[in-house]
Design an enzyme around this catalytic site. Structure first.
Site, PDB file in Angstrom:
ATOM      1  N   ASP A 172       4.260   0.711   1.961  1.00 18.21           N
ATOM      2  CA  ASP A 172       3.086   0.992   2.799  1.00 18.21           C
ATOM      3  C   ASP A 172       2.196   1.927   1.986  1.00 18.21           C
ATOM      4  OD1 ASP A 172       1.479   1.204   5.214  1.00 18.21           O
ATOM      5  OD2 ASP A 172       2.319   3.191   5.497  1.00 18.21           O
ATOM      6  N   SER A 173       1.047   2.257   2.563  1.00 16.49           N
ATOM      7  CA  SER A 173       0.144   3.186   1.878  1.00 16.49           C
ATOM      8  C   SER A 173       0.636   4.630   1.998  1.00 16.49           C
ATOM      9  CB  SER A 173      -1.242   3.095   2.513  1.00 16.49           C
ATOM     10  OG  SER A 173      -1.149   3.458   3.872  1.00 16.49           O
TER      11      SER A 173
ATOM     12  N   CYS B 285       2.912  -2.777   6.291  1.00 16.64           N
ATOM     13  CA  CYS B 285       1.547  -2.293   6.436  1.00 16.64           C
ATOM     14  C   CYS B 285       0.702  -3.472   6.919  1.00 16.64           C
ATOM     15  CB  CYS B 285       1.062  -1.818   5.068  1.00 16.64           C
ATOM     16  SG  CYS B 285      -0.693  -1.424   5.014  1.00 16.64           S
TER      17      CYS B 285
ATOM     18  N   GLU C 124      -1.149  10.909   8.472  1.00 16.21           N
ATOM     19  CA  GLU C 124      -0.712  11.166   7.091  1.00 16.21           C
ATOM     20  C   GLU C 124      -0.841  12.653   6.751  1.00 16.21           C
ATOM     21  OE1 GLU C 124       0.967   9.314   3.794  1.00 16.21           O
ATOM     22  OE2 GLU C 124       0.343   8.291   5.608  1.00 16.21           O
TER      23      GLU C 124
ATOM     24  N   CYS D 247      -0.955  -1.007  13.246  1.00 14.50           N
ATOM     25  CA  CYS D 247      -0.906  -0.165  12.053  1.00 14.50           C
ATOM     26  C   CYS D 247       0.446   0.526  12.139  1.00 14.50           C
ATOM     27  CB  CYS D 247      -2.038   0.856  12.057  1.00 14.50           C
ATOM     28  SG  CYS D 247      -1.874   2.095  10.741  1.00 14.50           S
TER      29      CYS D 247
ATOM     30  N   HIS E 221       1.483   3.155  11.077  1.00 13.32           N
ATOM     31  CA  HIS E 221       1.462   4.606  11.324  1.00 13.32           C
ATOM     32  C   HIS E 221       1.525   4.922  12.820  1.00 13.32           C
ATOM     33  CE1 HIS E 221       0.137   4.946   7.136  1.00 13.32           C
ATOM     34  NE2 HIS E 221       0.130   6.277   7.229  1.00 13.32           N
TER      35      HIS E 221
END
Ligand code: DGL
Length: 271
Positions: free
Chosen positions: A13-14, A76, A157, A189, A191
């Site tokens: 993932d990012s 992601c 994040e 998403c 996250h």
């Protein structure tokens, strides 16, 4: 090339979002060895162009193949929408490739015919229209209303998951007219499961939240079992966590999901 069940699963993932998927996966498949790559240096993916996300994805796939992964999980939505087809073609028979969107679509087909579904995700995911195209192809009378919520992943994040600023931003996004009268909301998403309780509270726990992390973990389990690739060795699993840029908030978040994760390594993929 024959894949072996003892090979690890690569997840990327990012940043920390994919940890929600990695956590769901290790809960369901505790014997699997995981190699996690958080491309913190390029976060947020949701604001990058499609060619940029494709280039990151291919390089990360290469790195995970070098680590002998039997399956690469694109944890992601932004990378799944921009680069899954390309990654699948590139990886070919060297590993299985799974994205986080198709399992959610299968879930919708089974449980949400004729419902009004909301979706929140990054700009890349929402603007790609990928969920809408796949949902329309199901022909199950599902109406989709999507809202891009680009500030959420960077706040998570940054370690702001429980901060008042995040809650106010969330209220602002979720009060969007498109999300009135929805029966369920896709957290598009990876996250967002981290702030699931705030999203549920906004809707007073009255709508279903569709969590791609859990749904994808179940899909990976099914796929591995189907191909007899699930690890049945009884020794303790070994997980490795790589980041393209080492940040304290990544480590703080990662420890929440994997309290015993000791192997955080800076992997200089872009240097
Ligand atoms: N976790 C990612 C997703 O599912 C993206 C967040 C970002 O890097 O923008 O889309």
């Amino acid at each position: 090339m024959t894949l072996q069940s003892s090979q690890p699963i690569g997840i990327f993932d990012s940043g920390v979002g994919g940890l929600t998927v990695a956590h769901a996966l290790t809960s369901l498949l505790p014997q699997e060895n995981i190699i996690y790559f958080g491309d913190v240096a390029h976060h947020p993916y949701g604001e990058k162009s499609m060619p940029a996300i494709q280039a990151y994805t291919i390089k990360i796939c290469d790195m995970l193949l070098q680590q002998h992964c039997k399956l690469i999980l694109i944890a992601c939505n932004s990378a799944s929408s921009a680069a899954y087809e390309l990654a699948k073609e590139y990886v070919a028979s060297k590993a299985k490739v799974v994205n986080v969107i198709d399992p959610a679509i299968d879930h919708l087909r089974e449980h949400f015919a004729n419902k009004h579904i909301g979706l929140i995700g990054t700009r890349q995911t929402v603007n790609s229209n990928i969920y809408k195209k796949k949902i329309d192809a199901l022909a199950r009378g599902i109406k989709l209303s999507s809202v891009a919520t680009p500030l959420l992943a960077p706040m998570i994040e940054e370690g702001y998951a429980d901060h008042i600023i995040l809650k106010q931003t969330l209220d602002n996004y979720l009060s969007h007219v498109e999300l009135k009268n929805i029966d369920a909301l896709i957290l598009a998403c990876t996250h967002y499961p981290i702030i699931k309780k705030h999203i549920a509270a906004y809707f007073q726990h009255k709508i279903t939240l569709i969590d791609n992390a859990e749904i994808t973990a179940r899909a990976v389990k099914g796929l591995l079992e189907h191909h007899h690739l699930h690890n049945q060795q009884q020794n303790a699993p070994h997980h490795k966590f790589y980041v393209s840029d080492y940040t304290e908030s990544f480590v703080a978040n990662a420890i929440l999901f994997f309290p015993n994760a000791l192997h955080f390594e800076h992997y200089p993929l872009w240097e």
